[in-house]
Write a protein that holds these residues in place. Structure first.
Motif, PDB file in Angstrom:
ATOM      1  N   TYR A   1      -1.269   0.356  -9.718  1.00  0.00           N
ATOM      2  CA  TYR A   1      -0.760   1.562  -9.065  1.00  0.00           C
ATOM      3  C   TYR A   1       0.698   1.353  -8.647  1.00  0.00           C
ATOM      4  O   TYR A   1       1.560   2.186  -8.913  1.00  0.00           O
TER       5      TYR A   1
ATOM      6  N   LYS B   1      -8.799   7.507   3.536  1.00  0.00           N
ATOM      7  CA  LYS B   1      -9.848   8.486   3.201  1.00  0.00           C
ATOM      8  C   LYS B   1     -10.899   7.852   2.293  1.00  0.00           C
ATOM      9  O   LYS B   1     -12.105   8.029   2.494  1.00  0.00           O
ATOM     10  N   LYS B   2     -10.438   7.105   1.307  1.00  0.00           N
ATOM     11  CA  LYS B   2     -11.351   6.449   0.362  1.00  0.00           C
ATOM     12  C   LYS B   2     -12.298   5.482   1.087  1.00  0.00           C
ATOM     13  O   LYS B   2     -13.474   5.363   0.750  1.00  0.00           O
TER      14      LYS B   2
ATOM     15  N   SER C   1      -2.737   7.110   3.349  1.00  0.00           N
ATOM     16  CA  SER C   1      -3.666   8.189   3.722  1.00  0.00           C
ATOM     17  C   SER C   1      -4.819   8.272   2.715  1.00  0.00           C
ATOM     18  O   SER C   1      -5.979   8.449   3.101  1.00  0.00           O
ATOM     19  N   ALA C   2      -4.508   8.127   1.441  1.00  0.00           N
ATOM     20  CA  ALA C   2      -5.556   8.179   0.403  1.00  0.00           C
ATOM     21  C   ALA C   2      -6.499   6.987   0.542  1.00  0.00           C
ATOM     22  O   ALA C   2      -7.717   7.126   0.392  1.00  0.00           O
ATOM     23  N   TRP C   3      -5.939   5.811   0.843  1.00  0.00           N
ATOM     24  CA  TRP C   3      -6.757   4.613   1.002  1.00  0.00           C
ATOM     25  C   TRP C   3      -7.673   4.752   2.217  1.00  0.00           C
ATOM     26  O   TRP C   3      -8.860   4.417   2.152  1.00  0.00           O
TER      27      TRP C   3
ATOM     28  N   GLU D   1       4.565  10.107   3.615  1.00  0.00           N
ATOM     29  CA  GLU D   1       4.456   9.708   2.213  1.00  0.00           C
ATOM     30  C   GLU D   1       5.377  10.523   1.296  1.00  0.00           C
ATOM     31  O   GLU D   1       5.731  10.059   0.212  1.00  0.00           O
TER      32      GLU D   1
ATOM     33  N   TYR E   1       0.208   4.749  -0.705  1.00  0.00           N
ATOM     34  CA  TYR E   1      -0.280   5.993  -0.111  1.00  0.00           C
ATOM     35  C   TYR E   1      -1.448   5.668   0.822  1.00  0.00           C
ATOM     36  O   TYR E   1      -2.612   5.851   0.478  1.00  0.00           O
TER      37      TYR E   1
ATOM     38  N   GLU F   1       0.525  11.387   5.840  1.00  0.00           N
ATOM     39  CA  GLU F   1       0.693  12.190   4.618  1.00  0.00           C
ATOM     40  C   GLU F   1       2.080  12.816   4.560  1.00  0.00           C
ATOM     41  O   GLU F   1       2.684  12.914   3.491  1.00  0.00           O
TER      42      GLU F   1
ATOM     43  N   CYS G   1       0.885  -1.170   0.000  1.00  0.00           N
ATOM     44  CA  CYS G   1       0.000   0.000   0.000  1.00  0.00           C
ATOM     45  C   CYS G   1       0.922   1.219   0.000  1.00  0.00           C
ATOM     46  O   CYS G   1       1.659   1.439   0.955  1.00  0.00           O
TER      47      CYS G   1
END
Length: 195
Positions: A158, A100-101, A96-98, A132, A94, A129, A92
């Motif tokens: 990705y 949030k998603k 933080s993006a996961w 990252e 990023y 973040e 994994c």
């Protein structure tokens, strides 16, 4: 040689791949294997793991890391900071993006293995973040990546795009757990042994 396994999100040092590694490496008298736990709260995870690495380095041992999913992300950060060789399993990149998603910010989650609950604090996600930003400094010569196209949690493409500058092992099918992981252990050991 010392190998440290870093598990994924909501897991523990007793994760399935840790058990496989423990079983497969027990016949190698020259390999010390350790699977480590770290806090579920991501603001404290990298510091906890860094202390483990610092202790090894102080003792004259430079460990190799195998990181799965979130453990892959954490392994990259540790590799950048301590110049370590790493093998990443369906990483994994990023988190933080996961997070949030998935809508996890502010939610209380329970670790699958330990049964302990914790809140995903906005401060912890902001901290991740910041971490990252170190990803792009990953060491191409010290990084091995293993992906399965059937990963149902993270889109393997990705990682494939991110690691475009190195030779990535992509296997068709599989899952986020990485099916038949034991079949790749020899390849990982060979990579760790190379100068």
């Amino acid at each position: 040689m010392k190998i440290i396994y870093i598990h994924g999100f909501l897991s523990t040092s007793n994760a399935q791949k840790a058990q496989i590694l423990r079983r497969e490496l027990k016949d190698y008298s020259d390999i010390e294997f350790q699977s480590v736990d770290y806090p579920d709260d991501l603001e404290y995870s990298i510091e906890s793991l860094s202390e483990i690495i610092k202790k090894d380095l102080k003792a004259g041992v430079k460990p190799f890391l195998i990181g799965s999913s979130l453990g892959g992300f954490l392994s990259i950060i540790l590799s950048v900071r301590f110049d370590l060789k790493i093998a990443l399993i369906n990483p994994c990149l990023y988190p933080s993006a996961w997070i949030k998603k998935m809508g996890y910010i502010g939610k209380t989650l329970t670790n699958f293995d330990s049964g302990e609950s914790f809140e995903v604090r906005p401060e912890a996600v902001a901290y991740v973040e910041q971490l990252e930003k170190e990803l792009t400094s990953y060491r191409k010569d010290k990084t091995m990546v293993l992906l399965q196209t059937g990963d149902e949690v993270l889109d393997y493409r990705y990682s494939l795009g991110f690691f475009k500058d190195i030779d990535v092992d992509v296997e068709g099918g599989g899952s986020h757990r990485y099916d038949n992981f034991e079949s790749k252990i020899g390849k990982i050991l060979k990579f760790f042994e190379e100068n």
